[in-house]
Design a protein around this motif. Sequence first.
Motif, PDB file in Angstrom:
ATOM      1  N   LYS A 204       0.854  -1.192   0.000  1.00 39.61           N
ATOM      2  CA  LYS A 204       0.000   0.000   0.000  1.00 39.61           C
ATOM      3  C   LYS A 204       0.885   1.234   0.000  1.00 39.61           C
ATOM      4  O   LYS A 204       1.748   1.412   0.865  1.00 39.61           O
ATOM      5  N   CYS A 205       0.655   2.092  -0.979  1.00 40.35           N
ATOM      6  CA  CYS A 205       1.431   3.318  -1.149  1.00 40.35           C
ATOM      7  C   CYS A 205       0.546   4.505  -0.787  1.00 40.35           C
ATOM      8  O   CYS A 205      -0.614   4.559  -1.193  1.00 40.35           O
ATOM      9  N   ILE A 206       1.089   5.467  -0.026  1.00 38.94           N
ATOM     10  CA  ILE A 206       0.231   6.518   0.521  1.00 38.94           C
ATOM     11  C   ILE A 206       0.310   7.841  -0.230  1.00 38.94           C
ATOM     12  O   ILE A 206      -0.526   8.725   0.017  1.00 38.94           O
ATOM     13  N   ASN A 207       1.270   8.032  -1.119  1.00 37.45           N
ATOM     14  CA  ASN A 207       1.343   9.313  -1.832  1.00 37.45           C
ATOM     15  C   ASN A 207       1.964   9.155  -3.214  1.00 37.45           C
ATOM     16  O   ASN A 207       2.450   8.075  -3.576  1.00 37.45           O
ATOM     17  N   ALA A 208       1.933  10.241  -3.980  1.00 41.41           N
ATOM     18  CA  ALA A 208       2.391  10.201  -5.376  1.00 41.41           C
ATOM     19  C   ALA A 208       3.879   9.900  -5.492  1.00 41.41           C
ATOM     20  O   ALA A 208       4.326   9.375  -6.521  1.00 41.41           O
ATOM     21  N   LYS A 209       4.655  10.206  -4.461  1.00 43.33           N
ATOM     22  CA  LYS A 209       6.080   9.895  -4.504  1.00 43.33           C
ATOM     23  C   LYS A 209       6.289   8.396  -4.694  1.00 43.33           C
ATOM     24  O   LYS A 209       7.181   7.967  -5.419  1.00 43.33           O
ATOM     25  N   GLY A 210       5.453   7.608  -4.044  1.00 43.13           N
ATOM     26  CA  GLY A 210       5.564   6.162  -4.194  1.00 43.13           C
ATOM     27  C   GLY A 210       5.182   5.697  -5.584  1.00 43.13           C
ATOM     28  O   GLY A 210       5.838   4.832  -6.171  1.00 43.13           O
ATOM     29  N   SER A 211       4.104   6.258  -6.131  1.00 41.14           N
ATOM     30  CA  SER A 211       3.708   5.896  -7.496  1.00 41.14           C
ATOM     31  C   SER A 211       4.833   6.194  -8.484  1.00 41.14           C
ATOM     32  O   SER A 211       5.133   5.386  -9.372  1.00 41.14           O
ATOM     33  N   ASN A 212       5.469   7.348  -8.329  1.00 37.62           N
ATOM     34  CA  ASN A 212       6.571   7.715  -9.224  1.00 37.62           C
ATOM     35  C   ASN A 212       7.778   6.817  -9.027  1.00 37.62           C
ATOM     36  O   ASN A 212       8.466   6.447  -9.990  1.00 37.62           O
TER      37      ASN A 212
END
Length: 383
Positions: free
Chosen positions: A348-356
């Motif tokens: 589980k990723c909590i913000n856009a930094k993780g998606s990038n």
Amino acid sequence: MPVHSCRGLLACGRAKVFGFSNKHVFMMASAWGTNQIMALYSRKKQKMSSPERTVQVSVSQPLSAVGKQNLGHTLAETPVRTYSTHPTYPFPIADLHPSGGLLHSESILTSAGKVIKKGDLDLLYFQAFIKAPMANMLYKHLLHELPWYKVMYIARGMTINTPRYTTVFGIDETAVFEAPSDEEGGESVGDDEEKKHIRTHIPVAGPRVLSAISKQPVPENVYHKPPRPIPRCLQELKRCVEQATDEYYNFVLVNFYADGTHSISPHSDDESFLGTNPCIASLSLGGTRDFVMKHKTRKDVNSEKFALRSGDMVVMRGTTQANWFHSIPKRTGKTQATAPRINVTFRKCINAKGSNNYSHYNVGSGPIHRFVNGAMMEQTITE
């Protein structure tokens, strides 16, 4: 938590499962897509043909006798395959088989998993989470149907070639994918009368990414590359893992280790974009490989090693990521320890930094690969 409630997981979202007596055809109807999605997909499809169409039918109501004849006299024995589609996919991704490939209670073991808790190590170990026949089928399906990448990147001034193939799907908690509209879309089979009932290429989401709070489109500069929604074959698997671990995941990261030279060095998934005490579930498919864990700071603590077989799953939770490294070391020789292996990880990723981050290190900007005729081959995809 027992996972027997995974029975019939092919029915997801607004999808419904239908059955026909004697001549059984198991079918799934997912959310409809938009003309924009399918126009884009059609251009892609002209450059790359879809895999064999021999597995599943998607319908909004039972087929008439005329409709079955239009699909061919062997439809009941060989249903038509359906595919997950989205503008971010380089090609359509086949859904799981309706019979034999469905994740159901007979394929998933019902044990709660073995708890391994030693100080700051907190694991849940399933031997096996998925029984061998289904695990082998999943391995073959994911290997042949997913797009793969051999990512190259710069780190500390050095060029790193990722020693395995990777792919990733999902989006962080700050955003959601726009739902597909109820308009007709996707490639159909049958004559004009039946086309509105039977679709083989079905969007998994709308083309836009929206803010999870405002439901307005996310500015283009937030994501370096467009996030990719999770295809239905991985959505089914994710739901089973969520029920077994009592956790929620929004990312599925998949690795393919082609042989013993493919590996992942000691690391921990403790990035800030995963939140505090993240839970990472790792499912093994294919060949058996050693999964080695080593404490980050304490030399007096023994390392842990698990020979993960096809269908096994290790769940790292609590303070594990903060205090332990894990790795898949290289292996030599021609043994089961060097056989090709896939591992599917859920997080589980909590913000856009993780998606990038996941997009950069697991998709990158290099060529797309696909497993064809027993080998990983580069694919040229143009719109």
